[in-house]
Design a protein around this motif. Structure first.
Motif, PDB file in Angstrom:
ATOM      1  N   ASP A   6       6.044  38.507 -17.447  1.00 28.65           N
ATOM      2  CA  ASP A   6       4.933  39.119 -18.172  1.00 28.65           C
ATOM      3  C   ASP A   6       4.484  40.352 -17.383  1.00 28.65           C
ATOM      4  OD1 ASP A   6       2.200  39.765 -18.924  1.00 28.65           O
ATOM      5  OD2 ASP A   6       2.107  37.827 -19.953  1.00 28.65           O
ATOM      6  N   HIS A   8       1.902  42.121 -17.557  1.00 27.30           N
ATOM      7  CA  HIS A   8       0.480  42.218 -17.207  1.00 27.30           C
ATOM      8  C   HIS A   8       0.060  41.205 -16.154  1.00 27.30           C
ATOM      9  CE1 HIS A   8       0.315  44.985 -20.493  1.00 27.30           C
ATOM     10  NE2 HIS A   8       0.854  44.073 -21.285  1.00 27.30           N
ATOM     11  N   ASP A  25       3.375  40.633 -27.584  1.00 30.48           N
ATOM     12  CA  ASP A  25       3.423  42.040 -27.200  1.00 30.48           C
ATOM     13  C   ASP A  25       4.885  42.450 -26.994  1.00 30.48           C
ATOM     14  OD1 ASP A  25       3.251  44.515 -26.063  1.00 30.48           O
ATOM     15  OD2 ASP A  25       2.017  43.907 -24.336  1.00 30.48           O
ATOM     16  N   LYS A  26       5.434  43.215 -27.914  1.00 34.40           N
ATOM     17  CA  LYS A  26       6.850  43.580 -27.845  1.00 34.40           C
ATOM     18  C   LYS A  26       7.159  44.447 -26.619  1.00 34.40           C
ATOM     19  CE  LYS A  26       9.686  43.017 -31.002  1.00 34.40           C
ATOM     20  NZ  LYS A  26      10.757  41.989 -31.076  1.00 34.40           N
ATOM     21  N   GLU A  27       6.120  45.037 -26.033  1.00 32.91           N
ATOM     22  CA  GLU A  27       6.320  45.893 -24.858  1.00 32.91           C
ATOM     23  C   GLU A  27       5.823  45.214 -23.594  1.00 32.91           C
ATOM     24  OE1 GLU A  27       6.206  50.082 -25.589  1.00 32.91           O
ATOM     25  OE2 GLU A  27       7.868  49.039 -26.567  1.00 32.91           O
ATOM     26  N   GLY A  28       5.630  43.908 -23.669  1.00 27.91           N
ATOM     27  CA  GLY A  28       4.919  43.235 -22.585  1.00 27.91           C
ATOM     28  C   GLY A  28       5.774  42.458 -21.601  1.00 27.91           C
ATOM     29  N   TYR A  29       7.119  42.517 -21.735  1.00 25.50           N
ATOM     30  CA  TYR A  29       7.963  41.650 -20.897  1.00 25.50           C
ATOM     31  C   TYR A  29       9.063  42.437 -20.178  1.00 25.50           C
ATOM     32  CZ  TYR A  29       5.330  38.247 -23.404  1.00 25.50           C
ATOM     33  OH  TYR A  29       4.275  37.536 -23.915  1.00 25.50           O
ATOM     34  N   ARG A 102      -2.556  32.853 -18.664  1.00 23.58           N
ATOM     35  CA  ARG A 102      -2.779  34.298 -18.833  1.00 23.58           C
ATOM     36  C   ARG A 102      -3.373  34.932 -17.577  1.00 23.58           C
ATOM     37  NH1 ARG A 102       0.371  36.209 -21.973  1.00 23.58           N
ATOM     38  NH2 ARG A 102      -0.904  38.027 -22.374  1.00 23.58           N
TER      39      ARG A 102
END
Ligand SMILES: [Zn+2]
Length: 299
Positions: A6, A8, A25-29, A102
């Motif tokens: 992840d 973030h 989130d498609k840009e989150g990994y 999270r």
């Protein structure tokens, strides 16, 4: 890839955890090895497939990244130990920590072998391509631990410690339930057994899963083990997440049997639970991170 990092929080996320995240989130990994952006796919519910991560064609893995190579090693590991003079060549979880999924972890989820950390931090140095890197990381659910156990059957002497459980290597911490009788287990382990084909049943406060091990007599399973998940206070999303994985696994096992009636493929429930003192065939679980169901022929 079964898992990714992840961007973030820095935590390693199993593909299946995407069932719990809305919106994804498609840009989150990022790739666990080389940190390029990876694409989360198949996470919509009801697809009867497992969510996972894929390389973006426009942003391929770095040439020194070991993650793609792990697939090859996993194939080789089915029949023999893959440890060599430098140790174990794949990364693996060595412990379980249940923190808020999270929350941010510091500084890195992966613990690099001290001898390796220098070369890994200068990550585009060419010396990396020949390095056998050993990295241990912290699992946030039991799933990557169960996967490591399945993927490396001849390397179950890898270190693993889980608070409250017996043992310090994979083969001691993880234990198969007795296939023929109901045993009262005096020590805590991460247990596993095949799930029965019958769909799990759900009440207001529990999900109940029958296993196909237990007390057999005259070819009949008279007293099967079962797992009761206490879902008191759970969100609908969390309940759906657990049911989704059970359904995918059940579907996969039935498909395999339909294709070949002599198949050894089964869907196995892994769990950390409390054995009931009144009804020892029943285990109770109350955390969704302490249960997973994977399909394999290798156990
Ligand atoms: Zn990579």
């Amino acid at each position: 890839m079964d898992s990714a990092k992840d961007k973030h929080t820095g935590q390693i996320v199993d593909g299946e955890q995407l069932w719990l995240i809305n919106p994804v989130d498609k840009e989150g990994y990022m790739c666990r090895g080389c940190k390029v952006l990876v694409n989360p796919v198949s996470f919509e519910r009801g697809l009867k497939t497992r969510p996972h991560f894929r390389e973006y064609q426009k942003d391929p893995h770095k040439f020194w990244c070991k993650i793609e190579g792990e697939t090859e090693l996993i194939r080789a590991a089915k029949s023999k130990s893959i440890q060599n003079e430098q140790g174990f060549p794949c990364s693996f979880p060595h412990t379980l920590e249940l923190t808020d999924s999270r929350s941010k972890v510091e500084p890195e989820d992966e613990q690099l072998n001290p001898n390796e950390s220098k070369s890994r931090s200068t990550s585009n140095s060419s010396s990396n391509s020949n390095n056998t890197s050993i990295s241990k990381w912290i699992a946030r659910t039991i799933r990557p631990i169960a996967r490591t156990y399945i993927n490396f059957p001849k390397d179950r002497d890898l270190p693993l410690t889980i608070s409250g459980l017996e043992g310090s290597i994979y083969k001691d911490v993880i234990r198969k339930l007795s296939s023929q009788e109901v045993v009262i287990y005096t020590r805590q382990h991460l247990f596993y057994a095949p799930i029965a084909w019958a769909a799990p049943t759900k009440t207001t406060n529990s999900i109940n899963i029958k296993l196909s091990y237990g007390y057999w007599l005259g070819g009949k399973l008279l007293q099967p083990y079962s797992v009761k998940i206490d879902i008191t206070g759970w969100s609908q999303a969390k309940i759906a997440y657990v049911l989704e994985e059970l359904e995918v696994a059940r579907h996969d096992a039935m498909q395999a049997k339909n294709k070949n009636k002599f198949t050894k493929t089964k869907s196995w429930l892994f769990f950390i639970g409390q054995q009931s003192s009144h009804t020892p065939e029943e285990f109770v679980i109350n955390d969704h991170r302490l249960i997973c169901c994977l399909t394999t022929d290798a156990l």
